[in-house]
Design an enzyme around this catalytic site. Structure first.
Site, PDB file in Angstrom:
ATOM      1  N   CYS A   2       1.106  -1.102   0.046  1.00  0.00           N
ATOM      2  CA  CYS A   2      -0.073  -0.167   0.058  1.00  0.00           C
ATOM      3  C   CYS A   2       0.869   1.280   0.081  1.00  0.00           C
ATOM      4  O   CYS A   2       2.175   1.146   0.246  1.00  0.00           O
ATOM      5  CB  CYS A   2      -0.821  -0.181   1.210  1.00  0.00           C
ATOM      6  SG  CYS A   2      -1.988  -1.386   1.430  1.00  0.00           S
ATOM      7  N   GLY A  28      -0.027   0.287  -5.091  1.00  0.00           N
ATOM      8  CA  GLY A  28      -1.451  -0.355  -5.074  1.00  0.00           C
ATOM      9  C   GLY A  28      -2.493   0.303  -5.790  1.00  0.00           C
ATOM     10  O   GLY A  28      -2.476   1.435  -5.993  1.00  0.00           O
ATOM     11  N   ASN A 102      -0.141   1.204   5.987  1.00  0.00           N
ATOM     12  CA  ASN A 102       0.832   0.345   5.243  1.00  0.00           C
ATOM     13  C   ASN A 102       1.472  -0.713   5.999  1.00  0.00           C
ATOM     14  O   ASN A 102       2.204  -0.427   6.719  1.00  0.00           O
ATOM     15  CB  ASN A 102       1.636   1.119   4.296  1.00  0.00           C
ATOM     16  CG  ASN A 102       2.733   0.296   3.462  1.00  0.00           C
ATOM     17  OD1 ASN A 102       3.791   0.971   3.336  1.00  0.00           O
ATOM     18  ND2 ASN A 102       2.414  -0.650   2.964  1.00  0.00           N
ATOM     19  N   GLY A 103       1.180  -1.832   5.861  1.00  0.00           N
ATOM     20  CA  GLY A 103       2.122  -2.875   6.452  1.00  0.00           C
ATOM     21  C   GLY A 103       0.777  -3.847   7.038  1.00  0.00           C
ATOM     22  O   GLY A 103      -0.389  -3.850   6.527  1.00  0.00           O
ATOM     23  N   TYR A 243      12.360  -4.457  -5.625  1.00  0.00           N
ATOM     24  CA  TYR A 243      11.075  -4.378  -6.471  1.00  0.00           C
ATOM     25  C   TYR A 243      10.115  -3.415  -6.346  1.00  0.00           C
ATOM     26  O   TYR A 243       9.488  -2.697  -7.154  1.00  0.00           O
ATOM     27  CB  TYR A 243      10.338  -5.732  -6.440  1.00  0.00           C
ATOM     28  CG  TYR A 243       8.923  -5.837  -7.273  1.00  0.00           C
ATOM     29  CD1 TYR A 243       9.121  -6.013  -8.612  1.00  0.00           C
ATOM     30  CD2 TYR A 243       7.908  -5.859  -6.290  1.00  0.00           C
ATOM     31  CE1 TYR A 243       7.700  -5.863  -9.062  1.00  0.00           C
ATOM     32  CE2 TYR A 243       6.663  -5.625  -7.191  1.00  0.00           C
ATOM     33  CZ  TYR A 243       6.560  -5.731  -8.381  1.00  0.00           C
ATOM     34  OH  TYR A 243       5.459  -5.849  -9.007  1.00  0.00           O
ATOM     35  N   SER A 285      10.349  -3.402 -13.896  1.00  0.00           N
ATOM     36  CA  SER A 285      11.298  -3.618 -12.713  1.00  0.00           C
ATOM     37  C   SER A 285      12.763  -3.991 -12.930  1.00  0.00           C
ATOM     38  O   SER A 285      13.592  -3.973 -11.975  1.00  0.00           O
ATOM     39  CB  SER A 285      10.464  -4.530 -11.799  1.00  0.00           C
ATOM     40  OG  SER A 285      10.153  -5.781 -12.582  1.00  0.00           O
ATOM     41  N   CYS A 384       5.369 -13.385   2.793  1.00  0.00           N
ATOM     42  CA  CYS A 384       5.648 -12.213   3.521  1.00  0.00           C
ATOM     43  C   CYS A 384       4.590 -12.176   4.507  1.00  0.00           C
ATOM     44  O   CYS A 384       3.349 -12.230   3.975  1.00  0.00           O
ATOM     45  CB  CYS A 384       6.013 -11.064   2.821  1.00  0.00           C
ATOM     46  SG  CYS A 384       6.060  -9.403   3.761  1.00  0.00           S
TER      47      CYS A 384
HETATM   48  P1  5GP Z   1       6.841 -15.061 -12.003  1.00  0.00           P
HETATM   49  O1  5GP Z   1       7.930 -15.513 -12.738  1.00  0.00           O
HETATM   50  O2  5GP Z   1       7.192 -15.367 -10.555  1.00  0.00           O
HETATM   51  O3  5GP Z   1       5.351 -15.320 -12.524  1.00  0.00           O
HETATM   52  O4  5GP Z   1       6.770 -13.374 -12.049  1.00  0.00           O
HETATM   53  C1  5GP Z   1       8.117 -12.875 -11.783  1.00  0.00           C
HETATM   54  C2  5GP Z   1       7.788 -11.447 -12.015  1.00  0.00           C
HETATM   55  O5  5GP Z   1       6.736 -10.714 -11.040  1.00  0.00           O
HETATM   56  C3  5GP Z   1       8.724 -10.391 -11.825  1.00  0.00           C
HETATM   57  O6  5GP Z   1       8.993  -9.421 -13.155  1.00  0.00           O
HETATM   58  C4  5GP Z   1       8.755  -9.302 -10.918  1.00  0.00           C
HETATM   59  O7  5GP Z   1       8.883  -7.901 -11.200  1.00  0.00           O
HETATM   60  C5  5GP Z   1       7.173  -9.473 -10.530  1.00  0.00           C
HETATM   61  N1  5GP Z   1       6.786  -9.371  -9.341  1.00  0.00           N
HETATM   62  C6  5GP Z   1       7.564  -9.801  -8.069  1.00  0.00           C
HETATM   63  N2  5GP Z   1       6.956  -9.543  -6.776  1.00  0.00           N
HETATM   64  C7  5GP Z   1       5.884  -9.027  -7.277  1.00  0.00           C
HETATM   65  C8  5GP Z   1       4.409  -8.864  -6.452  1.00  0.00           C
HETATM   66  O8  5GP Z   1       4.321  -8.710  -5.019  1.00  0.00           O
HETATM   67  N3  5GP Z   1       3.586  -8.134  -7.060  1.00  0.00           N
HETATM   68  C9  5GP Z   1       3.506  -8.411  -8.569  1.00  0.00           C
HETATM   69  N4  5GP Z   1       2.176  -8.072  -8.999  1.00  0.00           N
HETATM   70  N5  5GP Z   1       4.463  -8.612  -9.042  1.00  0.00           N
HETATM   71  C10 5GP Z   1       5.529  -9.048  -8.562  1.00  0.00           C
HETATM   72 FE1  SF4 Z   2      10.011  -7.301   2.792  1.00  0.00          FE
HETATM   73 FE2  SF4 Z   2      10.308  -9.936   2.468  1.00  0.00          FE
HETATM   74 FE3  SF4 Z   2      10.647  -9.189   4.912  1.00  0.00          FE
HETATM   75 FE4  SF4 Z   2       8.148  -9.135   3.669  1.00  0.00          FE
HETATM   76  S1  SF4 Z   2       9.546 -11.051   4.150  1.00  0.00           S
HETATM   77  S2  SF4 Z   2       8.981  -7.447   4.952  1.00  0.00           S
HETATM   78  S3  SF4 Z   2       8.662  -8.712   1.278  1.00  0.00           S
HETATM   79  S4  SF4 Z   2      11.903  -8.480   3.242  1.00  0.00           S
HETATM   80 MG    MG Z   3       8.761  -7.575 -13.211  1.00  0.00          MG
END
Ligand code: 5GP
Ligand code: SF4
Ligand code: MG
Length: 465
Positions: A2, A28, A102-103, A243, A285, A384
């Protein structure tokens, strides 16, 4: 997942909150809300969707006053409902109160059960509402003391803003898990998840809110105190740097862009790709890390994937039907760059592996002869509990597959991740004593890991904020 924004002492508070939320939209996309105070009462507008669609000029006109807080929210499917949109707003014996959080709290369910057993009625699934009930029930004499008493009972991550008719209060949890920064305008004070929101409204970045710190802003000015007992260590979310945050933000004292580029350089040292022709990023990203990788390896950087800017991470995305087409809608391969080439492709993380698999196939279909996937964070093995929307453990491909197996699944010719030490080193903390790394290391800040190792489904029951 968030974003939060707060402002006090500005004649156009809700207009600036709108701009601030716009800059935090990446945090978000499911719902957004603003609550404004004109000194006598609070007015709220919350809706599903994107900031720019929700807050039209007529809507903002109905939110007058010199103080406001705002929130953008993302959550998983099932809790994607208006009742969970923030800021939450209530009327209690102490007056009007609004909250933007947020959290994620790790003991929200426990507290909620106890409150409900005692007669409390909840309007939403959000763990944030627990904090409101605790404040409303507090017998402490002042609002600040009520807030401190309520927060002393919750465990987990909170960067949180409270707005009353005449006060803006900001608190960050004792670990400092989620970010929160303070800025200043000619007229008024600003609080935001990230500095990018300050930059947009031309507010001066003053400093980060400290872990366990409370800041109170009212007509007498700004007061800071340290009411939360300090945690044994800091637990700033390392995944924000990997990210989540925007690369133009300064987060936890460092430029996100510079840190990500450094991750890419470190990744190139740890996981070189001899014989490759070029480096490309998975946009957006993966871009800074890919540039760092190219610089450190001496390989040319090129644009092999184009991202459409018209498929947002909109609030309908959690639905499986949309996810299926998501990658192709979002990314297209550039044949002229890839044809006949041995390509290094850099991304920030692999979660389920489904996106990465589609990307590798797309690159090969566009003529790449070899695809070497390089990831600027270690294998994501643990969910997480502190506010990032990771799926349950069995959906995380790295929780049950080796790097070799993942490489085979995503059909890459090779796969290499940065090490945890290397990630820490990129942030100037090789030992990682100031960061939470639980999603990579399984070392949870509050020791949740003991119950996790036996649980089948470790997804927390509470809605993520
Ligand atoms: P995967 O291969 O696991 O399906 O997707 C990897 C992609 O998901 C990466 O490009 C990364 O930037 C993105 N990504 C990583 N963490 C998150 C997240 O928490 N939410 C969303 N929507 N994308 C994520
Ligand atoms: Fe961040 Fe990963 Fe810790 Fe969650 S578990 S607070 S995403 S470092
Ligand atoms: Mg990505």
């Amino acid at each position: 997942m968030c974003g939060i924004f707060g402002i006090m002492g500005h004649p156009e508070a809700s207009n600036l909150a709108y701009l601030g939320l716009h800059a935090l939209q990446h945090r978000g996309q499911e719902s957004a809300g603003i609550v404004a105070s004109d000194g006598n009462g609070l007015r709220a507008h919350r809706a599903m969707g994107l900031v720019a669609d929700i807050f039209t000029a007529p809507v903002l006109e109905k939110l007058p006053g010199t103080a406001a807080i705002g929130h953008v929210r993302y959550s998983t499917a099932g809790v994607s409902q208006l009742k969970n949109a923030q800021p939450l707003m209530v009327e209690y014996v102490g007056g009007h109160l609004s909250v933007a959080h947020n959290g994620n709290l790790v003991n929200a369910q426990e507290l909620r059960d106890a409150l409900e057993a005692d007669g409390a009625i909840f309007q939403s699934d959000a763990d944030t509402e627990v904090i409101i009930h605790l404040i409303a029930r507090s017998k402490q004499p002042t609002f600040e003391q009520k807030v401190v008493e309520a927060l002393s009972k919750v465990k987990g991550a909170y960067s949180i803003l409270f707005l009353t008719e005449n006060k803006l209060v900001a608190v960050r949890d004792p670990f400092g898990i989620r970010p929160l920064v303070l800025g200043m305008l000619k007229n008024g004070w600003v609080l935001a998840s990230e500095t990018t929101a300050l930059d947009l409204i031309e507010a001066e970045f003053i400093r980060e809110i400290d872990a366990g710190e409370m800041v109170v802003i009212d007509e007498t000015g700004l007061r800071s105190s340290q009411p939360m007992p300090p945690a044994p260590r800091r637990g700033r979310c390392i995944f924000e740097q990997v990210y989540f945050a925007r690369p133009d933000s300064v987060l936890f004292g460092s430029s996100v862009y510079e840190v990500r580029k450094e991750m890419g350089r470190q990744l190139a040292h740890e996981q070189p790709t001899p014989g490759a022709d070029l480096v490309i990023a998975v946009p957006d990203s993966g871009v800074p890390a890919a540039i760092g990788y190219a610089q450190a390896s001496g390989l040319p950087y090129d644009v092999g994937l184009i991202r459409s800017h018209y498929v947002g991470r909109t609030f309908i995305e959690p639905q499986q039907s949309i996810r299926h087409f998501g990658v192709k809608l979002k990314l297209a391969a550039v044949r002229q760059v890839l044809k006949g080439k041995r390509v290094v492709v850099v991304d920030d993380s692999i979660v389920r592996g489904t996106t990465s698999r589609k990307i590798v196939k797309m690159l090969k279909a566009a003529g790449a002869v070899e695809v070497h996937l390089r990831i600027s964070s270690p294998p994501t093995q643990w969910p997480c509990f502190y506010g990032i929307d990771t799926p349950s453990r069995q959906e995380l491909i790295a929780s049950s597959h080796t790097v070799e197996e993942i490489a085979r699944y995503v059909t890459a010719d090779s796969l290499g991740y940065i090490s945890l030490e290397g990630l820490g080193a990129s942030m100037g903390d090789r030992e990682r004593t100031t960061f939470c790394t639980a999603c990579f290391s399984g070392q949870y800040l509050l020791g949740e890991t003991t119950s996790l190792t036996t649980a089948q489904d470790v997804a927390p029951k509470v809605a993520s904020a």
